[in-house]
Design a protein around this motif. Structure first.
Motif, PDB file in Angstrom:
ATOM      1  N   VAL A  61       0.721  -1.143   0.087  1.00 25.51           N
ATOM      2  CA  VAL A  61      -0.048  -0.313   0.003  1.00 25.51           C
ATOM      3  C   VAL A  61       0.795   1.275  -0.015  1.00 25.51           C
ATOM      4  O   VAL A  61       0.633   2.087  -0.620  1.00 25.51           O
ATOM      5  CB  VAL A  61      -1.008   0.030   1.213  1.00 25.51           C
ATOM      6  CG1 VAL A  61      -1.580   1.400   1.344  1.00 25.51           C
ATOM      7  CG2 VAL A  61      -1.899  -1.177   1.061  1.00 25.51           C
ATOM      8  N   PRO A  97       3.583   2.300  -3.564  1.00 28.43           N
ATOM      9  CA  PRO A  97       3.089   3.259  -4.519  1.00 28.43           C
ATOM     10  C   PRO A  97       3.117   4.710  -3.995  1.00 28.43           C
ATOM     11  O   PRO A  97       3.350   5.598  -4.967  1.00 28.43           O
ATOM     12  CB  PRO A  97       1.850   2.821  -4.827  1.00 28.43           C
ATOM     13  CG  PRO A  97       1.540   1.376  -4.348  1.00 28.43           C
ATOM     14  CD  PRO A  97       2.615   1.396  -3.227  1.00 28.43           C
ATOM     15  N   PRO A 131      -5.438   5.505  -1.322  1.00 29.65           N
ATOM     16  CA  PRO A 131      -6.448   5.237  -2.365  1.00 29.65           C
ATOM     17  C   PRO A 131      -6.954   3.568  -2.191  1.00 29.65           C
ATOM     18  O   PRO A 131      -6.188   2.866  -1.815  1.00 29.65           O
ATOM     19  CB  PRO A 131      -5.497   5.049  -3.703  1.00 29.65           C
ATOM     20  CG  PRO A 131      -4.494   5.835  -3.359  1.00 29.65           C
ATOM     21  CD  PRO A 131      -4.233   5.798  -1.884  1.00 29.65           C
ATOM     22  N   ASP A 132      -8.170   3.401  -2.359  1.00 31.77           N
ATOM     23  CA  ASP A 132      -8.577   2.112  -2.313  1.00 31.77           C
ATOM     24  C   ASP A 132      -8.092   1.135  -3.789  1.00 31.77           C
ATOM     25  O   ASP A 132      -7.746   1.600  -4.534  1.00 31.77           O
ATOM     26  CB  ASP A 132     -10.045   2.216  -2.557  1.00 31.77           C
ATOM     27  CG  ASP A 132     -10.842   0.833  -2.216  1.00 31.77           C
ATOM     28  OD1 ASP A 132     -10.339  -0.016  -1.383  1.00 31.77           O
ATOM     29  OD2 ASP A 132     -11.615   0.754  -2.853  1.00 31.77           O
ATOM     30  N   SER A 133      -7.868  -0.072  -3.025  1.00 30.29           N
ATOM     31  CA  SER A 133      -7.264  -1.008  -3.656  1.00 30.29           C
ATOM     32  C   SER A 133      -7.352  -2.337  -3.218  1.00 30.29           C
ATOM     33  O   SER A 133      -7.788  -2.410  -1.960  1.00 30.29           O
ATOM     34  CB  SER A 133      -5.896  -0.812  -4.254  1.00 30.29           C
ATOM     35  OG  SER A 133      -5.076  -0.943  -2.928  1.00 30.29           O
ATOM     36  N   PRO A 134      -7.368  -3.496  -4.018  1.00 34.04           N
ATOM     37  CA  PRO A 134      -7.419  -4.765  -3.525  1.00 34.04           C
ATOM     38  C   PRO A 134      -6.418  -4.892  -2.173  1.00 34.04           C
ATOM     39  O   PRO A 134      -6.675  -5.741  -1.324  1.00 34.04           O
ATOM     40  CB  PRO A 134      -7.054  -5.631  -4.656  1.00 34.04           C
ATOM     41  CG  PRO A 134      -7.522  -5.055  -5.915  1.00 34.04           C
ATOM     42  CD  PRO A 134      -7.132  -3.440  -5.672  1.00 34.04           C
ATOM     43  N   ASP A 135      -5.165  -4.294  -2.484  1.00 36.59           N
ATOM     44  CA  ASP A 135      -4.149  -4.302  -1.323  1.00 36.59           C
ATOM     45  C   ASP A 135      -4.678  -3.654  -0.127  1.00 36.59           C
ATOM     46  O   ASP A 135      -4.204  -4.051   0.822  1.00 36.59           O
ATOM     47  CB  ASP A 135      -2.864  -3.566  -2.014  1.00 36.59           C
ATOM     48  CG  ASP A 135      -2.081  -4.567  -2.834  1.00 36.59           C
ATOM     49  OD1 ASP A 135      -2.144  -5.813  -3.078  1.00 36.59           O
ATOM     50  OD2 ASP A 135      -1.382  -4.000  -4.150  1.00 36.59           O
ATOM     51  N   LEU A 136      -5.008  -2.541  -0.049  1.00 35.40           N
ATOM     52  CA  LEU A 136      -5.584  -1.922   0.845  1.00 35.40           C
ATOM     53  C   LEU A 136      -6.548  -2.781   1.497  1.00 35.40           C
ATOM     54  O   LEU A 136      -6.744  -2.726   2.897  1.00 35.40           O
ATOM     55  CB  LEU A 136      -6.266  -0.371   0.599  1.00 35.40           C
ATOM     56  CG  LEU A 136      -6.783   0.412   1.611  1.00 35.40           C
ATOM     57  CD1 LEU A 136      -5.439   0.664   2.726  1.00 35.40           C
ATOM     58  CD2 LEU A 136      -7.410   1.662   1.334  1.00 35.40           C
ATOM     59  N   ARG A 137      -7.686  -3.141   0.867  1.00 35.71           N
ATOM     60  CA  ARG A 137      -8.717  -4.046   1.456  1.00 35.71           C
ATOM     61  C   ARG A 137      -8.112  -5.401   2.187  1.00 35.71           C
ATOM     62  O   ARG A 137      -8.574  -5.633   3.106  1.00 35.71           O
ATOM     63  CB  ARG A 137      -9.631  -4.517   0.359  1.00 35.71           C
ATOM     64  CG  ARG A 137     -10.494  -3.229  -0.294  1.00 35.71           C
ATOM     65  CD  ARG A 137     -11.777  -3.644  -0.967  1.00 35.71           C
ATOM     66  NE  ARG A 137     -11.295  -4.257  -2.402  1.00 35.71           N
ATOM     67  CZ  ARG A 137     -11.070  -3.553  -3.293  1.00 35.71           C
ATOM     68  NH1 ARG A 137     -11.225  -2.135  -3.532  1.00 35.71           N
ATOM     69  NH2 ARG A 137     -10.786  -3.970  -4.498  1.00 35.71           N
ATOM     70  N   ARG A 138      -7.128  -5.852   1.571  1.00 36.03           N
ATOM     71  CA  ARG A 138      -6.401  -7.109   2.260  1.00 36.03           C
ATOM     72  C   ARG A 138      -5.677  -6.370   3.555  1.00 36.03           C
ATOM     73  O   ARG A 138      -5.694  -7.242   4.612  1.00 36.03           O
ATOM     74  CB  ARG A 138      -5.369  -7.656   1.237  1.00 36.03           C
ATOM     75  CG  ARG A 138      -4.701  -8.998   1.830  1.00 36.03           C
ATOM     76  CD  ARG A 138      -3.876  -9.853   0.679  1.00 36.03           C
ATOM     77  NE  ARG A 138      -2.867  -9.178   0.116  1.00 36.03           N
ATOM     78  CZ  ARG A 138      -2.042  -9.897  -0.386  1.00 36.03           C
ATOM     79  NH1 ARG A 138      -2.236 -10.927  -0.544  1.00 36.03           N
ATOM     80  NH2 ARG A 138      -1.024  -9.137  -0.895  1.00 36.03           N
TER      81      ARG A 138
END
Length: 235
Positions: free
Chosen positions: A142, A145, A165-172
């Motif tokens: 996260v 970047p 920023p929202d992303s699959p990595d942030l959600r994980r």
């Protein structure tokens, strides 16, 4: 009883989705994406049959036990099933692991008297250790970047999860923090240590280097495991 061909697609799909919640604790990747599921079906009696495989015959039995037990727990929650049968195949400890998981016996009791050897402790601490490492690795995914985009250490140290920023990595990352009992809401600090303490700007560089090292290790081990599995099963 419902015939095999008439088994509702939603039940089979539900089993696969349940298996996607089961992770290799070291790789922090689900067993479906890793191709660790050798077979998955639901028979005419509503029994789910899942066969798990691993990259080598001698993969660590504690990790294997966690995956088999987690698969059993996850699939058992799928509506429409009468029973669950989860089995590890092609592994030196498969007999002890399969019998122990089926009996809900725990790791220590399952290994007692087996050819695998005695187990000293249950796996709660091991699970937490690798979840902490997954959280650190997720922090790298996260934050890196943001650094590349020019965000300063001072800005990163002051950011919350909601600022990223929202992303699959942030959600994980949020999910791993939740598993550890660490706040994961929008107002929670973005960068924290494995027990949830905020990392200040002075400690940030070392913390991010450690986070990066964990993610590099996950990437390397994942690549090795994928290669070994492909070679073993001719994938």
């Amino acid at each position: 009883m419902t015939a095999v061909s008439d088994t509702p697609a939603t039940v089979v799909a539900g089993v696969w989705e349940a298996l996607r919640t089961v992770r290799d604790p070291e790789l922090d990747t689900d067993v479906v994406s890793l191709d660790f599921v050798a077979d998955c079906s639901v028979d005419e009696d509503g029994i789910a049959h899942v066969r798990l495989r691993l990259p080598t015959y001698f993969c660590a039995p504690n990790f294997a036990f966690l995956m088999v037990a987690d698969a059993w727990d996850a699939v058992s929650q799928v509506p429409g099933l009468a029973d669950v049968d989860v089995e590890l195949i092609d592994h030196f400890a498969s007999d002890a692991i399969n019998a122990g998981v089926a009996a809900r016996a725990g790791f220590v009791h399952s290994m007692a008297g087996s050819e695998v050897g005695e187990a000293v402790d249950e796996l709660h601490d091991l699970r937490r250790t690798f979840t902490e490492r997954a959280m650190m690795a997720g922090t790298d995914l996260v934050v890196r970047p943001l650094v590349r985009a020019g965000t300063t250490p001072e800005q990163i140290a002051a950011m919350t999860l909601g600022d990223a920023p929202d992303s699959p990595d942030l959600r994980r990352l949020r999910a791993r923090r939740r598993e550890l009992g660490i706040p994961d809401g929008d107002d929670a600090p973005l960068v924290v240590d494995p027990v949830g303490r905020t990392v200040g700007v002075d400690a940030l560089p070392l913390h991010l280097r450690k986070a990066r090292s964990y993610q590099v290790g996950v990437d390397a081990n994942t690549s090795i495991c994928r290669g070994q599995l492909a070679a073993r099963y001719g994938l």
